[in-house]
Design a protein around this motif. Structure first.
Motif, short mmCIF file in Angstrom:
data_model
loop_
_atom_site.label_atom_id
_atom_site.label_comp_id
_atom_site.label_asym_id
_atom_site.label_seq_id
_atom_site.Cartn_x
_atom_site.Cartn_y
_atom_site.Cartn_z
N VAL A 196 -8.17 3.53 5.50
CA VAL A 196 -6.99 2.76 5.09
C VAL A 196 -6.88 1.49 5.93
O VAL A 196 -6.68 0.40 5.39
CB VAL A 196 -5.71 3.62 5.20
N GLN A 220 -0.82 -0.72 -4.34
CA GLN A 220 -2.21 -0.33 -4.17
C GLN A 220 -2.15 1.12 -3.71
O GLN A 220 -1.68 1.39 -2.60
CB GLN A 220 -2.89 -1.17 -3.10
N TYR A 245 -7.07 -1.90 4.01
CA TYR A 245 -5.73 -2.36 3.63
C TYR A 245 -4.89 -2.87 4.79
O TYR A 245 -3.81 -3.42 4.58
CB TYR A 245 -4.97 -1.22 2.94
N VAL A 290 0.83 -1.20 0.00
CA VAL A 290 0.00 0.00 0.00
C VAL A 290 0.87 1.25 0.00
O VAL A 290 1.85 1.34 0.74
CB VAL A 290 -0.93 0.02 1.23
#
Length: 130
Positions: A68, A32, A72, A9
């Motif tokens: 987030v 990502q 993730y 991420v």
């Protein structure tokens, strides 16, 4: 909700700007990308999940960081921090401190609870004479 992905991420703040949108597009091949930006146009490139936030508001940043974490997890490979205030007048403006200085402080505070590999900060203001 974001699609599960094996890519690490990366968060890009100021992701709809000229530099930010290019960074999003480039990083999206290997990361990502979560694009943090204001809720008004222009919006970040489609290669990233757009999370609207206000860099001046700690609670807004914390809400973005909850997004987030939910989508993730706790590990962030990179934060590319481009969100900043600038103008070309050369005159002092309180928005510089509010956005660039205090906004960066708010962002860094919210990142403390994450496992972050790196934070990259850049601003065109760094190349101008005081």
């Amino acid at each position: 909700m974001a699609e599960p992905d094996d890519k690490p991420v990366a968060i890009v703040t100021g992701s709809s700007g000229f530099i930010g949108s290019a960074v999003v597009k480039t990083l999206s091949a290997h990361y990502q990308v979560v694009a943090f930006d204001r809720d008004t146009p222009p919006h970040p490139p489609a290669e990233a999940e757009c999370v609207c936030f206000d860099i001046r508001d700690q609670s807004s940043i914390e809400a973005a960081m909850r997004r987030v974490r939910t989508a993730y997890g706790d590990h962030i490979a990179s934060v590319v921090h481009l969100a900043a205030y600038f103008d070309l007048s050369g005159e002092p403006n309180p928005k510089y401190d509010e956005v660039t200085v205090e906004g960066t402080r708010h962002l860094l505070k919210s990142l403390r609870s994450f496992d972050v590999d790196q934070v990259v900060f850049t601003s065109t203001m760094l190349v101008h004479a005081p």
